[in-house]
Write a protein that holds these residues in place. Structure first.
Motif, PDB file in Angstrom:
ATOM      1  N   ARG A 266      -2.172  -4.581   7.842  1.00 14.89           N
ATOM      2  CA  ARG A 266      -0.792  -4.117   7.694  1.00 14.89           C
ATOM      3  C   ARG A 266       0.174  -5.005   8.479  1.00 14.89           C
ATOM      4  O   ARG A 266       1.273  -5.332   8.002  1.00 14.89           O
ATOM      5  CB  ARG A 266      -0.692  -2.663   8.160  1.00 14.89           C
ATOM      6  CG  ARG A 266       0.674  -2.038   7.928  1.00 14.89           C
ATOM      7  CD  ARG A 266       0.633  -0.525   8.084  1.00 14.89           C
ATOM      8  NE  ARG A 266       0.015  -0.122   9.326  1.00 14.89           N
ATOM      9  CZ  ARG A 266      -1.134   0.540   9.416  1.00 14.89           C
ATOM     10  NH1 ARG A 266      -1.798   0.854   8.318  1.00 14.89           N
ATOM     11  NH2 ARG A 266      -1.636   0.885  10.585  1.00 14.89           N
ATOM     12  N   ALA A 269       0.664  -8.182   6.519  1.00 15.52           N
ATOM     13  CA  ALA A 269       1.481  -7.958   5.322  1.00 15.52           C
ATOM     14  C   ALA A 269       2.948  -7.755   5.697  1.00 15.52           C
ATOM     15  O   ALA A 269       3.852  -8.277   5.030  1.00 15.52           O
ATOM     16  CB  ALA A 269       0.950  -6.749   4.552  1.00 15.52           C
ATOM     17  N   GLN A 325       4.449  -7.617  -4.888  1.00 24.12           N
ATOM     18  CA  GLN A 325       3.008  -7.644  -4.640  1.00 24.12           C
ATOM     19  C   GLN A 325       2.696  -7.308  -3.183  1.00 24.12           C
ATOM     20  O   GLN A 325       1.746  -6.571  -2.887  1.00 24.12           O
ATOM     21  CB  GLN A 325       2.436  -9.025  -4.995  1.00 24.12           C
ATOM     22  CG  GLN A 325       2.529  -9.381  -6.467  1.00 24.12           C
ATOM     23  CD  GLN A 325       1.797  -8.379  -7.342  1.00 24.12           C
ATOM     24  OE1 GLN A 325       0.695  -7.946  -7.015  1.00 24.12           O
ATOM     25  NE2 GLN A 325       2.414  -7.998  -8.451  1.00 24.12           N
ATOM     26  N   LEU A 326       3.484  -7.833  -2.267  1.00 22.94           N
ATOM     27  CA  LEU A 326       3.274  -7.498  -0.859  1.00 22.94           C
ATOM     28  C   LEU A 326       3.540  -6.016  -0.599  1.00 22.94           C
ATOM     29  O   LEU A 326       2.851  -5.376   0.199  1.00 22.94           O
ATOM     30  CB  LEU A 326       4.186  -8.351   0.023  1.00 22.94           C
ATOM     31  CG  LEU A 326       3.641  -9.723   0.423  1.00 22.94           C
ATOM     32  CD1 LEU A 326       4.682 -10.490   1.214  1.00 22.94           C
ATOM     33  CD2 LEU A 326       2.368  -9.572   1.239  1.00 22.94           C
ATOM     34  N   VAL A 329       0.497  -4.242  -1.487  1.00 20.80           N
ATOM     35  CA  VAL A 329      -0.517  -4.347  -0.434  1.00 20.80           C
ATOM     36  C   VAL A 329      -0.263  -3.316   0.662  1.00 20.80           C
ATOM     37  O   VAL A 329      -1.183  -2.635   1.140  1.00 20.80           O
ATOM     38  CB  VAL A 329      -0.534  -5.776   0.148  1.00 20.80           C
ATOM     39  CG1 VAL A 329      -1.445  -5.837   1.382  1.00 20.80           C
ATOM     40  CG2 VAL A 329      -1.001  -6.773  -0.895  1.00 20.80           C
ATOM     41  N   SER A 332      -1.190   0.092  -0.500  1.00 19.22           N
ATOM     42  CA  SER A 332      -2.647   0.247  -0.552  1.00 19.22           C
ATOM     43  C   SER A 332      -3.227   0.494   0.834  1.00 19.22           C
ATOM     44  O   SER A 332      -4.173   1.278   0.991  1.00 19.22           O
ATOM     45  CB  SER A 332      -3.290  -0.995  -1.175  1.00 19.22           C
ATOM     46  OG  SER A 332      -2.872  -1.155  -2.519  1.00 19.22           O
ATOM     47  N   THR A 333      -2.690  -0.161   1.845  1.00 19.79           N
ATOM     48  CA  THR A 333      -3.187   0.082   3.202  1.00 19.79           C
ATOM     49  C   THR A 333      -2.911   1.519   3.629  1.00 19.79           C
ATOM     50  O   THR A 333      -3.746   2.156   4.281  1.00 19.79           O
ATOM     51  CB  THR A 333      -2.542  -0.889   4.205  1.00 19.79           C
ATOM     52  OG1 THR A 333      -1.117  -0.736   4.176  1.00 19.79           O
ATOM     53  CG2 THR A 333      -2.908  -2.322   3.889  1.00 19.79           C
TER      54      THR A 333
END
Length: 384
Positions: A266, A269, A325-326, A329, A332-333
């Motif tokens: 995280r 990101a 996209q980031l 991410v 998702s974390t």
């Protein structure tokens, strides 16, 4: 005078039989082969020695001998079946239902009801089934441990492992049932097993067997019921405790290592997202500078053409997709963090779902997360 030879066992039994009434004599003669068969197997009864003074004592001894042998066989069968279903991890409600089905057959009961204890100390019905598959009476969905007058709830509090009840009328009529619906539809006796697991935890489950026969469970010796209740609590409680212990260890390990890895991921990101924000500002400045440079240079010159190409490249370098996209991410974390939390919670209340090849796995999903994932996939496909 020569000493009188002591009487043989056969002679003693013959003397007792002569004093017995004809019907009792026939019953004793019928019990003798069964008792002899029990002793021939090498099995010895667990009963206190008592003098045999008359035919009544003899009949009681023979009846107890055959009954204890039957109880031992029943206990062995129950233990074997309970161990036989303990191969797979299952939620407590499944463990209780499977164990209750074994006990239903072993005790020739007509119905079982299973209750689980929630965090508030209330006992909720999680399974019920009749031996003939018929409809289940309308039981109270919740029993409170504060019902001191209820024999099962009293057993829960005082450490008793089993309770036998032969008066299922309502408490207002002098019975020992919180609700008398079972009595109204024909059930006359109840045998309750209080299931306690290891570690000093409160009881976690109840298996209540019901019979339509008057005193339907009185034929079972109290010592046998005590042994059976310990076996049921041990096998069923251990199955739940082992599964819980394994899940707690796994959840703790995943929480420790997984959360550490997620924190690093995280941070990376988020740092990349900050860099993208800064780069977006720089790209804007570069595009404006390229446009200004193109206007300043003479049209048709090589420098003007180079400035035009540079401006075109900078305009095409859109960071929007990379930013999205980031952001995916990061989402998702956060989702993985929620899955780790769900894994820790599943140690107490595991939920299973079907997986490939008929296998079952822990269900750690969240409907909101699944909808978000599908929406992200749709956006990704549309962009592609």
């Amino acid at each position: 005078m020569p000493p009188t030879a002591p009487r043989t066992l056969r002679q003693d039994i013959s003397l007792l039989l002569r004093s017995a009434p004809p019907k009792a004599r026939a019953a004793i003669l019928a019990l003798l082969p069964a008792a002899k068969a029990v002793l021939d197997t090498g099995w010895r009864p667990d009963m206190h020695a008592a003098p045999i003074r008359n035919w009544r004592d003899l009949m009681q001894l023979l009846s107890g001998l055959t009954a204890q042998r039957h109880d031992a066989e029943t206990l062995l069968r129950v233990t074997s079946e309970l161990l036989g279903i303990a191969d797979e991890m299952a939620p407590p409600e499944v463990v209780l239902r499977e164990s209750a089905a074994v006990l239903l057959r072993a005790f020739h009961a007509d119905m079982f009801v299973c209750r689980l204890r929630d965090d508030e100390g209330e006992w909720q019905i999680i399974a019920a089934e009749r031996e003939d598959g018929g409809p289940i009476p309308l039981f109270s969905p919740v029993l409170e441990e504060g019902l001191a007058g209820h024999p099962v709830m009293r057993a829960v509090c005082d450490g008793t492992r089993h309770v036998l009840s032969n008066n299922l009328m309502g408490m207002d009529r002098g019975g020992d049932s919180y609700d008398c619906m079972a009595y109204k539809v024909g059930y006359r006796s109840r045998l309750a097993f209080v299931l306690r697991d290891r570690g000093g935890r409160p009881p976690f489950g109840l298996v209540l067997l019901y019979s339509e026969r008057e005193h339907g469970f009185d034929s079972y010796d109290a010592r046998f019921l005590a042994k059976c209740s310990r076996i049921v609590a041990l096998t069923t409680g251990s199955r739940v405790a082992v599964a819980r212990d394994a899940l707690e260890k796994a959840a703790g390990a995943v929480a420790h290592h997984g959360n550490n890895a997620l924190a690093i991921l995280r941070n990376h990101a988020e740092y990349c997202a900050e860099l993208l924000d800064d780069m977006a500002d720089d790209w804007d400045d570069a595009m404006h500078a390229a446009d200004d440079l193109r206007e300043l240079l003479p049209e048709g010159s090589k420098a003007h053409a180079a400035a035009a190409r540079l401006a075109d490249v900078l305009h095409r370098m859109d960071t929007t997709q990379l930013t999205e996209q980031l952001d995916g991410v990061l989402r998702s974390t956060r989702r993985i963090a929620r899955i780790i939390d769900a894994l820790e919670e599943s140690a107490e209340r595991p939920r299973l779902m079907h997986y490939v090849l008929g296998r079952h796995v822990l269900d750690l999903g969240n409907p909101a997360d699944e909808e978000e994932e599908m929406e992200t996939l749709r956006k990704t496909c549309c962009t592609a």
